[in-house]
Design a protein around this motif. Sequence first.
Motif, PDB file in Angstrom:
ATOM      1  N   GLU A 201      45.245  42.200  40.151  1.00 38.16           N
ATOM      2  CA  GLU A 201      44.864  41.471  38.947  1.00 38.16           C
ATOM      3  C   GLU A 201      45.076  42.325  37.695  1.00 38.16           C
ATOM      4  N   ASP A 202      45.530  41.690  36.641  1.00 33.76           N
ATOM      5  CA  ASP A 202      45.568  42.320  35.314  1.00 33.76           C
ATOM      6  C   ASP A 202      44.287  41.892  34.594  1.00 33.76           C
ATOM      7  N   PHE A 203      43.179  42.486  34.978  1.00 31.71           N
ATOM      8  CA  PHE A 203      41.879  42.016  34.509  1.00 31.71           C
ATOM      9  C   PHE A 203      41.631  42.351  33.042  1.00 31.71           C
ATOM     10  N   ASN A 204      42.217  43.458  32.562  1.00 33.61           N
ATOM     11  CA  ASN A 204      42.010  43.822  31.161  1.00 33.61           C
ATOM     12  C   ASN A 204      43.067  43.218  30.237  1.00 33.61           C
ATOM     13  N   ARG A 205      43.966  42.397  30.822  1.00 35.79           N
ATOM     14  CA  ARG A 205      44.950  41.625  30.058  1.00 35.79           C
ATOM     15  C   ARG A 205      45.843  42.509  29.170  1.00 35.79           C
ATOM     16  N   ASP A 206      46.273  43.639  29.712  1.00 34.92           N
ATOM     17  CA  ASP A 206      47.199  44.481  28.947  1.00 34.92           C
ATOM     18  C   ASP A 206      48.635  44.318  29.411  1.00 34.92           C
ATOM     19  N   GLY A 207      48.868  43.330  30.283  1.00 32.26           N
ATOM     20  CA  GLY A 207      50.220  43.042  30.737  1.00 32.26           C
ATOM     21  C   GLY A 207      50.665  43.804  31.961  1.00 32.26           C
ATOM     22  N   VAL A 208      49.802  44.658  32.510  1.00 33.01           N
ATOM     23  CA  VAL A 208      50.153  45.476  33.675  1.00 33.01           C
ATOM     24  C   VAL A 208      49.022  45.413  34.698  1.00 33.01           C
ATOM     25  N   ARG A 209      49.365  45.211  35.951  1.00 31.18           N
ATOM     26  CA  ARG A 209      48.359  45.269  37.029  1.00 31.18           C
ATOM     27  C   ARG A 209      48.293  46.720  37.507  1.00 31.18           C
ATOM     28  N   ASP A 210      47.500  47.511  36.824  1.00 30.52           N
ATOM     29  CA  ASP A 210      47.544  48.961  37.014  1.00 30.52           C
ATOM     30  C   ASP A 210      46.348  49.458  37.813  1.00 30.52           C
ATOM     31  N   ILE A 211      46.542  49.604  39.130  1.00 30.75           N
ATOM     32  CA  ILE A 211      45.479  50.117  39.993  1.00 30.75           C
ATOM     33  C   ILE A 211      45.508  51.637  40.091  1.00 30.75           C
ATOM     34  N   TRP A 212      46.513  52.266  39.460  1.00 30.05           N
ATOM     35  CA  TRP A 212      46.668  53.718  39.522  1.00 30.05           C
ATOM     36  C   TRP A 212      46.032  54.421  38.323  1.00 30.05           C
ATOM     37  N   SER A 213      45.763  53.690  37.258  1.00 29.05           N
ATOM     38  CA  SER A 213      45.242  54.270  36.025  1.00 29.05           C
ATOM     39  C   SER A 213      43.887  54.933  36.249  1.00 29.05           C
ATOM     40  N   ASP A 214      43.548  55.883  35.370  1.00 25.17           N
ATOM     41  CA  ASP A 214      42.200  56.455  35.412  1.00 25.17           C
ATOM     42  C   ASP A 214      41.154  55.381  35.122  1.00 25.17           C
ATOM     43  N   ASP A 215      41.537  54.375  34.377  1.00 22.71           N
ATOM     44  CA  ASP A 215      40.664  53.229  34.115  1.00 22.71           C
ATOM     45  C   ASP A 215      40.641  52.352  35.370  1.00 22.71           C
ATOM     46  N   PRO A 216      39.469  52.154  36.007  1.00 22.42           N
ATOM     47  CA  PRO A 216      39.421  51.424  37.275  1.00 22.42           C
ATOM     48  C   PRO A 216      39.383  49.908  37.142  1.00 22.42           C
ATOM     49  N   THR A 217      39.482  49.387  35.929  1.00 23.32           N
ATOM     50  CA  THR A 217      39.268  47.959  35.695  1.00 23.32           C
ATOM     51  C   THR A 217      40.093  47.077  36.612  1.00 23.32           C
ATOM     52  N   ASP A 218      41.413  47.244  36.585  1.00 27.40           N
ATOM     53  CA  ASP A 218      42.278  46.376  37.381  1.00 27.40           C
ATOM     54  C   ASP A 218      42.050  46.570  38.875  1.00 27.40           C
ATOM     55  N   ALA A 219      41.805  47.801  39.286  1.00 28.54           N
ATOM     56  CA  ALA A 219      41.602  48.077  40.716  1.00 28.54           C
ATOM     57  C   ALA A 219      40.341  47.397  41.235  1.00 28.54           C
ATOM     58  N   LEU A 220      39.260  47.484  40.495  1.00 29.56           N
ATOM     59  CA  LEU A 220      38.005  46.880  40.947  1.00 29.56           C
ATOM     60  C   LEU A 220      38.101  45.359  40.962  1.00 29.56           C
ATOM     61  N   ALA A 221      38.712  44.783  39.946  1.00 30.55           N
ATOM     62  CA  ALA A 221      38.888  43.332  39.920  1.00 30.55           C
ATOM     63  C   ALA A 221      39.820  42.875  41.034  1.00 30.55           C
ATOM     64  N   SER A 222      40.844  43.656  41.306  1.00 29.64           N
ATOM     65  CA  SER A 222      41.786  43.305  42.376  1.00 29.64           C
ATOM     66  C   SER A 222      41.093  43.292  43.731  1.00 29.64           C
ATOM     67  N   THR A 223      40.171  44.221  43.930  1.00 26.54           N
ATOM     68  CA  THR A 223      39.429  44.264  45.184  1.00 26.54           C
ATOM     69  C   THR A 223      38.555  43.029  45.344  1.00 26.54           C
ATOM     70  N   ALA A 224      37.901  42.625  44.262  1.00 25.39           N
ATOM     71  CA  ALA A 224      37.087  41.411  44.305  1.00 25.39           C
ATOM     72  C   ALA A 224      37.961  40.184  44.560  1.00 25.39           C
ATOM     73  N   ALA A 225      39.129  40.144  43.922  1.00 25.16           N
ATOM     74  CA  ALA A 225      40.048  39.017  44.126  1.00 25.16           C
ATOM     75  C   ALA A 225      40.516  38.959  45.576  1.00 25.16           C
ATOM     76  N   TYR A 226      40.767  40.120  46.157  1.00 23.66           N
ATOM     77  CA  TYR A 226      41.186  40.196  47.562  1.00 23.66           C
ATOM     78  C   TYR A 226      40.095  39.629  48.478  1.00 23.66           C
ATOM     79  N   LEU A 227      38.870  40.080  48.295  1.00 27.56           N
ATOM     80  CA  LEU A 227      37.778  39.628  49.157  1.00 27.56           C
ATOM     81  C   LEU A 227      37.528  38.132  49.007  1.00 27.56           C
ATOM     82  N   ARG A 228      37.605  37.632  47.776  1.00 29.20           N
ATOM     83  CA  ARG A 228      37.432  36.200  47.582  1.00 29.20           C
ATOM     84  C   ARG A 228      38.526  35.421  48.312  1.00 29.20           C
TER      85      ARG A 228
END
Length: 400
Positions: A201-228
């Motif tokens: 997920e690109d949860f912070n809407r910056d145009g990139v689905r970045d699970i590698w960034s120091d910012d965990p926003t996209d990674a945490l949202a992606s995990t929730a999206a996966y479980l759902r």
Amino acid sequence: MPQHAISFNRRMAMVTLAAAVVMPGRLLADAGFSGWLSGFAVKARSVGVSDAALKALGRAEYLPSVIKSDRRPAETTRSLQDYIGSAASPQRIKGGQRALSRYPTLLKKIERQYGVPKEVIVAIWGMESSFGAVRGSASVLSTLATLAYEGRRRDLFEAELLAALHILTAGDVSSSRMKGSYAGAMGHTQFMPSSYLAHAEDFNRDGVRDIWSDDPTDALASTAAYLRAKGWAKGQPWAIEVRLPKGFDLALTGRIYSRRLRDWGKMGVTDVKGRALTGAESGALILPAGPTGPIFMIFQNFHVLKTYNYADSYVIGVGHLSDRLAGGRAIQASYPKNPWGMTTTERQALQKALNDLGFQAGRPDGVIGEKGRAAIRAFEASRGMSVTGVPTVQLLAILS
């Protein structure tokens, strides 16, 4: 096949053959890997992988340490007590509490949008990368190519390698940033490439689905999206710890035997405070350390967590850590020295004997979980015995 691909294959074959003549041992393995890699590149090109991604693939290296790690995952080489003790250690609980305090708005927003409790997301984050501190430094392309070339689970890792190349082709991340673990999992919550393609997920809407960034926003949202997407049941626990009455028929236990809670309650099953179970929800009983260890009534969300990591110990670790982060108590039951009343050597011998007869009990590591119990049931049924799925010294004597 395009002429340039044929020429490339011929050149690589000549290099591989020359290397095989002069290179022993490790270098010979590297040479064989190079030949395999060139063949895989042709396949990848045929399904739309870009030239830039193929160039990155050409820099992949053979990593023998990856093979060694893949064959000894922590979930199947440690006792349940040790594993849970590490999963929900005081340090990890404190780390989870800090994460909840640091990102309250983000985590509440994710929970509200996807219906997955913030404590579950943070627990996975803690288990997978120590809350982002250990995200893996190995080249994902090298790791996946090594595992695919080794061949034990070739189809799986070839598919993941292609998925990684498609990620590069789409421009989601550079090859230099595509780092991960020994199994090819990536980012804060260790997504496999195929999971990234399906659920990132690109949860912070910056145009990139970045699970590698120091910012965990996209990674945490992606995990929730996966479980759902995998069927997370909002408002339902993953499991609860329970107690069985004296003389309870253990043949009724196992994750394939589900009953309504009130029906379990009528059979004498209680929570850890001794209260009879009630309600219409369905659950099943698992005994990961035998009938004298912790016993859990598992629900739909237990199975959802297993899609993240199939090992029961991992699911129990994540689930219990999430409970502790939500203010729950430590596991109440003690852990037996010899689960199922059998020594480690005896449990290993039982697994090996079942495997030798064609009943798939898993690697003979002495940890008899649901797979081992299913093998016992299959053996018992094949011999016309009463089907219990219960490992015993008497059963070992029959198998020996």
